[in-house]
Design an enzyme around this catalytic site. Sequence first.
Site, PDB file in Angstrom:
ATOM      1  N   LYS A 175       0.826  -1.204   0.000  1.00  0.00           N
ATOM      2  CA  LYS A 175       0.000   0.000   0.000  1.00  0.00           C
ATOM      3  C   LYS A 175       0.871   1.270   0.000  1.00  0.00           C
ATOM      4  O   LYS A 175       0.738   2.121  -0.887  1.00  0.00           O
ATOM      5  CB  LYS A 175      -0.900  -0.025   1.245  1.00  0.00           C
ATOM      6  CG  LYS A 175      -1.947   1.057   1.274  1.00  0.00           C
ATOM      7  CD  LYS A 175      -2.928   0.818   2.434  1.00  0.00           C
ATOM      8  CE  LYS A 175      -3.458   2.121   2.961  1.00  0.00           C
ATOM      9  NZ  LYS A 175      -2.843   2.545   4.235  1.00  0.00           N
ATOM     10  N   HIS A 226      10.622   9.509  17.760  1.00  0.00           N
ATOM     11  CA  HIS A 226      11.738   8.774  17.156  1.00  0.00           C
ATOM     12  C   HIS A 226      12.433   7.913  18.204  1.00  0.00           C
ATOM     13  O   HIS A 226      12.656   8.353  19.325  1.00  0.00           O
ATOM     14  CB  HIS A 226      12.777   9.749  16.591  1.00  0.00           C
ATOM     15  CG  HIS A 226      12.344  10.415  15.324  1.00  0.00           C
ATOM     16  ND1 HIS A 226      12.862  11.610  14.923  1.00  0.00           N
ATOM     17  CD2 HIS A 226      11.445  10.066  14.396  1.00  0.00           C
ATOM     18  CE1 HIS A 226      12.292  11.970  13.775  1.00  0.00           C
ATOM     19  NE2 HIS A 226      11.422  11.042  13.443  1.00  0.00           N
ATOM     20  N   LYS A 256       4.532 -11.224  -7.462  1.00  0.00           N
ATOM     21  CA  LYS A 256       4.115 -10.367  -8.580  1.00  0.00           C
ATOM     22  C   LYS A 256       5.028 -10.500  -9.806  1.00  0.00           C
ATOM     23  O   LYS A 256       4.855  -9.769 -10.785  1.00  0.00           O
ATOM     24  CB  LYS A 256       4.078  -8.899  -8.122  1.00  0.00           C
ATOM     25  CG  LYS A 256       2.939  -8.611  -7.144  1.00  0.00           C
ATOM     26  CD  LYS A 256       2.820  -7.134  -6.841  1.00  0.00           C
ATOM     27  CE  LYS A 256       1.665  -6.872  -5.877  1.00  0.00           C
ATOM     28  NZ  LYS A 256       1.604  -5.478  -5.444  1.00  0.00           N
ATOM     29  N   GLU A 275      18.408  16.760  16.339  1.00  0.00           N
ATOM     30  CA  GLU A 275      17.451  16.661  17.435  1.00  0.00           C
ATOM     31  C   GLU A 275      18.124  16.012  18.625  1.00  0.00           C
ATOM     32  O   GLU A 275      19.261  15.549  18.536  1.00  0.00           O
ATOM     33  CB  GLU A 275      16.188  15.915  16.997  1.00  0.00           C
ATOM     34  CG  GLU A 275      16.417  14.491  16.539  1.00  0.00           C
ATOM     35  CD  GLU A 275      15.178  13.870  15.890  1.00  0.00           C
ATOM     36  OE1 GLU A 275      14.459  14.546  15.158  1.00  0.00           O
ATOM     37  OE2 GLU A 275      14.949  12.669  16.130  1.00  0.00           O
ATOM     38  N   GLU A 322       9.978   2.074   9.013  1.00  0.00           N
ATOM     39  CA  GLU A 322      10.102   2.481  10.406  1.00  0.00           C
ATOM     40  C   GLU A 322       9.853   1.274  11.312  1.00  0.00           C
ATOM     41  O   GLU A 322       9.078   0.394  10.965  1.00  0.00           O
ATOM     42  CB  GLU A 322       9.050   3.567  10.691  1.00  0.00           C
ATOM     43  CG  GLU A 322       9.100   4.094  12.110  1.00  0.00           C
ATOM     44  CD  GLU A 322       8.089   5.209  12.374  1.00  0.00           C
ATOM     45  OE1 GLU A 322       7.352   5.588  11.437  1.00  0.00           O
ATOM     46  OE2 GLU A 322       8.034   5.681  13.511  1.00  0.00           O
ATOM     47  N   ILE A 349      13.188   3.195   3.939  1.00  0.00           N
ATOM     48  CA  ILE A 349      12.168   4.095   4.477  1.00  0.00           C
ATOM     49  C   ILE A 349      11.495   3.481   5.714  1.00  0.00           C
ATOM     50  O   ILE A 349      11.019   4.167   6.598  1.00  0.00           O
ATOM     51  CB  ILE A 349      11.081   4.382   3.404  1.00  0.00           C
ATOM     52  CG1 ILE A 349      11.711   4.842   2.077  1.00  0.00           C
ATOM     53  CG2 ILE A 349      10.047   5.385   3.905  1.00  0.00           C
ATOM     54  CD1 ILE A 349      12.497   6.119   2.153  1.00  0.00           C
TER      55      ILE A 349
END
Lengths: 389, 290
Positions: B18, B248, B42, B210, B98, B96
């Site tokens: 998705k 995070h 696929k 951060e 997470e 990408i």
Amino acid sequence: MNLHEYQSKQLLSDYNIPTPNGYVISSLELVKKYIAEFENSAVIKAQVHTGGRGKAGGVKMVTSEIEAYNFAENLLGKNLVTHQTGSKGIKVNQILIEEASKIEREIYLSIIIDNTVSSPVIITSIEGGMDIEDVSKLMPEKIKTTICSPLLGISNYKIRQICKDLEIPENLKNEFSQIVLSLYKLFIKNDCTLIEINPLVITKDEKIIALDAKINIDDDAVFRHPSLKKLEDKSQMSPLEALTNKYDLSYVKLEKGKVGCMVNGAGLAMATMDLTKWAGAEPANFLDIGGSANEEKIIAAFKIIIEDKDVEIILVNLFAGIARADVVATGIVKASKETSSKIPLVVVMRGTNSEEGLSILNNSNLDIISASDLEHAAIILKEKISGGK
Amino acid sequence: MSILIDENTKLLIQGVGKDGSFQALRMLEYGTNIVSAVHPGKEGKKFENKIPYFSSVNEAIKKTNANVGVIFVPAPFAKDAIIEQIDSGLELIVCITEGIPIHDMVQIKAYLINKNTRLLGPNCPGIITPESKTKVGIIPGNIVKPGNIGVVSRSGTLTYEAISQLVQNGFGQSTCVGIGGDPINGTSFVDILKLFEEDKKTKAIVLIGEIGGNKEQEAANFIKTHLSKPVIATIAGHTAPEGKRMGHAGAIVTGESGLASAKNKALSDAGVHVVESPAYIGKKVSEVLT
């Protein structure tokens, strides 16, 4: 995910690491039976997910039936307040009653993942029984670290060095080495982020026993450990934590803040809190609604924010990439109606479908001021806050 | 010029579920040259009637000469996908995904030593090079503009914030890179700073850090000794309480070096133009460059 002490000790036992004889109980009636079994010499420990139990009166050495009963009665079903729990404390549903050990020496032994070296690291100290942070402040030279190889594990020569550092007597070296190896195996096999045994004791009759144990499991890896997942104790969560958990929201409450924050993305959420502070107000929370937020999630997030009665204004900061601003706007409008909230909102909305989002908000009857960017939002907040005084 | 990706990028996408397929469409729309896709079950079919599916990364590279891989595979299977891409010899892998277990990342990091592959991420928004209309990952294509500023960040949406301010103030970007919010990741600030220093197109660098860890301090040391280009930086999380994870996995203050103030100081001492809030990045860049 945190394990209780008794659960951690069970896991240690599964890996042949000795722990004291003991029983976990949730009713007072059994106290008598077990204190008799341990010949009126036992330790009673509250089983709660928080640090600082000992200092807060959650742990006691008892030497008679009446003492054991009274202490257990004061713990079971009551809330224990420690320096980590906040003023409400945390409920004690279970206590651990253990045979007392005759201690000769106390050692500190833990394994963590050290991000700076991307490897598991064994930490030891000859000064067991003390808080390791105190040891690192007062006598840092007493703490030794051993870096393990993610591909090779822990080499024997490193274990020999640990034995030397800890001055393990010759006749106990084999047994101690086995314990370190087993502990490392447990750490790797169960996706632990922390195992801490403080203290690991050598008894007067030369036995090595893990008197205390703390184990944390990586939340991201619990999916591959169904038996550990079953150990999760939801009763130790506050209602708010349970709700954020259910909707997979990242939320941290800050004490006495007045500006509720609803943001997408962790970095932007932190920056929004900082901006609030810069504008002269205290942020009430960190809240990341995540990338794929649906209406239901937004409604839950809104309710969580206003659950905090200190909140006087809400700052919404959305930079929609994957998330869609119109969905977030619809969620906010619905949530305000459902809760009949009168709390004003300052909204910065950019990215995917932000125009639609803003028009949904502006056409609702909510008290909304929209800001064009972060700097503008700070100026509005400043005016709002000082205007209210 | 740019760093990491450009008009020669031939992208392989692994994990076309998705999220993967939604993002693949956005990458195609933007102009990225996606040459092959790997997704179990696929093989033989085509994504959007033009990108062939393969059952393995090796086969996809053999048939399509892909040189960059992007991974959208769900966290429980991501380690295997990363290892498969490392073994195939791809020069750049962008992950990408997470929520990869930290023990998996520990092993991957050790496995990467002495390999010729660069891993970016995981838990990152990826890379975008506006000049060549190439993006690998999820940074929205409509917010960037070609130009001379390099952007590097640990956060996704904060990267978008920085980009949008740069554009507002009339500055485009050479390349924007998100290194990801996990405590253990493939590419550090220092790695990207090195590339920006060597890149002729990049005139100045925006760095967004951060709380947690010490990667910003490493960056500060590198800037002091190796960087000639101006750096404008901000750190998120000044108001974060100690010991609490701020979304995070890596954003948690556990020691002195994890504090935003410590990072600010290290960067300032290294001659970096530090702004207190990301709200002032755009203005600061104007000030420094004009």
